[in-house]
Scaffold this motif. Structure first.
Motif, mmCIF file in Angstrom:
data_model
loop_
_atom_site.group_PDB
_atom_site.id
_atom_site.type_symbol
_atom_site.label_atom_id
_atom_site.label_comp_id
_atom_site.label_asym_id
_atom_site.label_seq_id
_atom_site.Cartn_x
_atom_site.Cartn_y
_atom_site.Cartn_z
ATOM 1 N N VAL A 64 -23.518 29.777 -12.010
ATOM 2 C CA VAL A 64 -23.994 29.652 -10.625
ATOM 3 C C VAL A 64 -24.057 28.182 -10.223
ATOM 4 O O VAL A 64 -23.520 27.770 -9.180
ATOM 5 C CB VAL A 64 -25.384 30.314 -10.470
ATOM 6 N N LEU A 65 -24.696 27.381 -11.044
ATOM 7 C CA LEU A 65 -24.903 25.973 -10.698
ATOM 8 C C LEU A 65 -23.599 25.187 -10.628
ATOM 9 O O LEU A 65 -23.407 24.370 -9.720
ATOM 10 C CB LEU A 65 -25.862 25.331 -11.701
ATOM 11 N N LEU A 66 -22.693 25.443 -11.556
ATOM 12 C CA LEU A 66 -21.430 24.705 -11.524
ATOM 13 C C LEU A 66 -20.588 25.060 -10.304
ATOM 14 O O LEU A 66 -19.954 24.179 -9.716
ATOM 15 C CB LEU A 66 -20.642 24.939 -12.818
ATOM 16 N N VAL A 67 -20.588 26.306 -9.897
ATOM 17 C CA VAL A 67 -19.852 26.686 -8.684
ATOM 18 C C VAL A 67 -20.490 26.028 -7.466
ATOM 19 O O VAL A 67 -19.797 25.466 -6.611
ATOM 20 C CB VAL A 67 -19.787 28.219 -8.516
ATOM 21 N N LEU A 68 -21.811 26.066 -7.394
ATOM 22 C CA LEU A 68 -22.477 25.438 -6.247
ATOM 23 C C LEU A 68 -22.263 23.931 -6.235
ATOM 24 O O LEU A 68 -22.074 23.331 -5.168
ATOM 25 C CB LEU A 68 -23.967 25.773 -6.263
ATOM 26 N N LEU A 121 -19.066 34.692 -21.367
ATOM 27 C CA LEU A 121 -19.082 35.757 -20.351
ATOM 28 C C LEU A 121 -20.195 35.539 -19.342
ATOM 29 O O LEU A 121 -20.018 35.787 -18.147
ATOM 30 C CB LEU A 121 -19.228 37.131 -21.015
ATOM 31 N N GLY A 122 -21.339 35.070 -19.812
ATOM 32 C CA GLY A 122 -22.452 34.788 -18.900
ATOM 33 C C GLY A 122 -22.107 33.707 -17.892
ATOM 34 O O GLY A 122 -22.381 33.844 -16.697
ATOM 35 N N ALA A 123 -21.498 32.628 -18.365
ATOM 36 C CA ALA A 123 -21.096 31.553 -17.447
ATOM 37 C C ALA A 123 -20.078 32.068 -16.437
ATOM 38 O O ALA A 123 -20.170 31.782 -15.234
ATOM 39 C CB ALA A 123 -20.530 30.371 -18.240
ATOM 40 N N ALA A 124 -19.098 32.840 -16.923
ATOM 41 C CA ALA A 124 -18.076 33.396 -16.019
ATOM 42 C C ALA A 124 -18.695 34.374 -15.025
ATOM 43 O O ALA A 124 -18.347 34.363 -13.842
ATOM 44 C CB ALA A 124 -16.971 34.076 -16.828
ATOM 45 N N ALA A 125 -19.614 35.196 -15.492
ATOM 46 C CA ALA A 125 -20.263 36.169 -14.596
ATOM 47 C C ALA A 125 -21.083 35.464 -13.522
ATOM 48 O O ALA A 125 -21.063 35.867 -12.347
ATOM 49 C CB ALA A 125 -21.144 37.119 -15.407
ATOM 50 N N GLY A 126 -21.806 34.422 -13.901
ATOM 51 C CA GLY A 126 -22.565 33.655 -12.912
ATOM 52 C C GLY A 126 -21.657 33.017 -11.882
ATOM 53 O O GLY A 126 -21.942 33.028 -10.679
ATOM 54 N N ALA A 127 -20.526 32.472 -12.351
ATOM 55 C CA ALA A 127 -19.553 31.867 -11.429
ATOM 56 C C ALA A 127 -18.976 32.922 -10.493
ATOM 57 O O ALA A 127 -18.888 32.716 -9.281
ATOM 58 C CB ALA A 127 -18.441 31.179 -12.223
ATOM 59 N N VAL A 133 -20.727 35.889 -3.463
ATOM 60 C CA VAL A 133 -21.736 35.643 -2.431
ATOM 61 C C VAL A 133 -21.232 34.619 -1.417
ATOM 62 O O VAL A 133 -21.376 34.803 -0.204
ATOM 63 C CB VAL A 133 -23.067 35.192 -3.064
ATOM 64 N N LEU A 134 -20.615 33.552 -1.893
ATOM 65 C CA LEU A 134 -20.077 32.535 -0.970
ATOM 66 C C LEU A 134 -18.985 33.120 -0.080
ATOM 67 O O LEU A 134 -18.904 32.786 1.115
ATOM 68 C CB LEU A 134 -19.541 31.333 -1.757
#
Length: 142
Positions: A64-68, A121-127, A133-134
């Motif tokens: 999430v944070l890296l995408v944002l 997988l968690g990092a990818a899922a958050g991204a 959402v974006l």
């Protein structure tokens, strides 16, 4: 604000993953007792499943944070997909570093490939969730 959140996430993950496992014995015993009770009552929530899901959940905020932070375009565009892959690779690198550190310096911890896979997988899922959402937000504004 996002950088501060990323620093807090990294510090939290370091505290959880780079301490001797004996620090968690009481908590893990409780989780094992609860999951054993659930399994005996027909609910297939095993300790192994809880552990795997916890690894996914621990790294989802990274995605999430890296995408944002990247201020990426939303959606399923090629650029969004490339960003998701890059985020997954960052998750893979961080998780691999953690597991190597556990193997080398924390003999009470068990370094596993499964943890690396689930963290990635968690990092990818958050991204992915953030990109969705974006994308929806951008579509409603258009």
């Amino acid at each position: 604000m996002l950088v501060a959140a990323l620093v807090v996430w990294a510090a939290s993950v370091a505290v959880v993953t780079l301490r001797p496992s004996s620090d968690y014995d009481g908590q893990l015993d409780l989780v094992r007792r609860v999951t054993d009770w659930l399994v005996t009552h027909g609910i297939p929530l095993t300790f192994a499943l809880v552990e795997a899901l916890a690894n996914v959940a621990m790294f989802a905020p990274l995605g999430v944070l890296l995408v944002l932070l990247a201020a990426a375009p939303a959606g399923r565009s090629a650029r969004g997909l490339r960003l998701m892959v890059r985020v997954a690779l960052v998750g893979l690198a961080i998780s691999t570093g953690i597991e190597v550190a556990q193997a080398l310096w924390l003999p009470s911890r068990v370094a596993t490939v499964q943890d690396v896979v689930m963290n990635t997988l968690g990092a990818a899922a958050g991204a992915w969730a953030t990109l969705v959402v974006l994308d929806r937000r951008a579509r409603t504004r258009a």
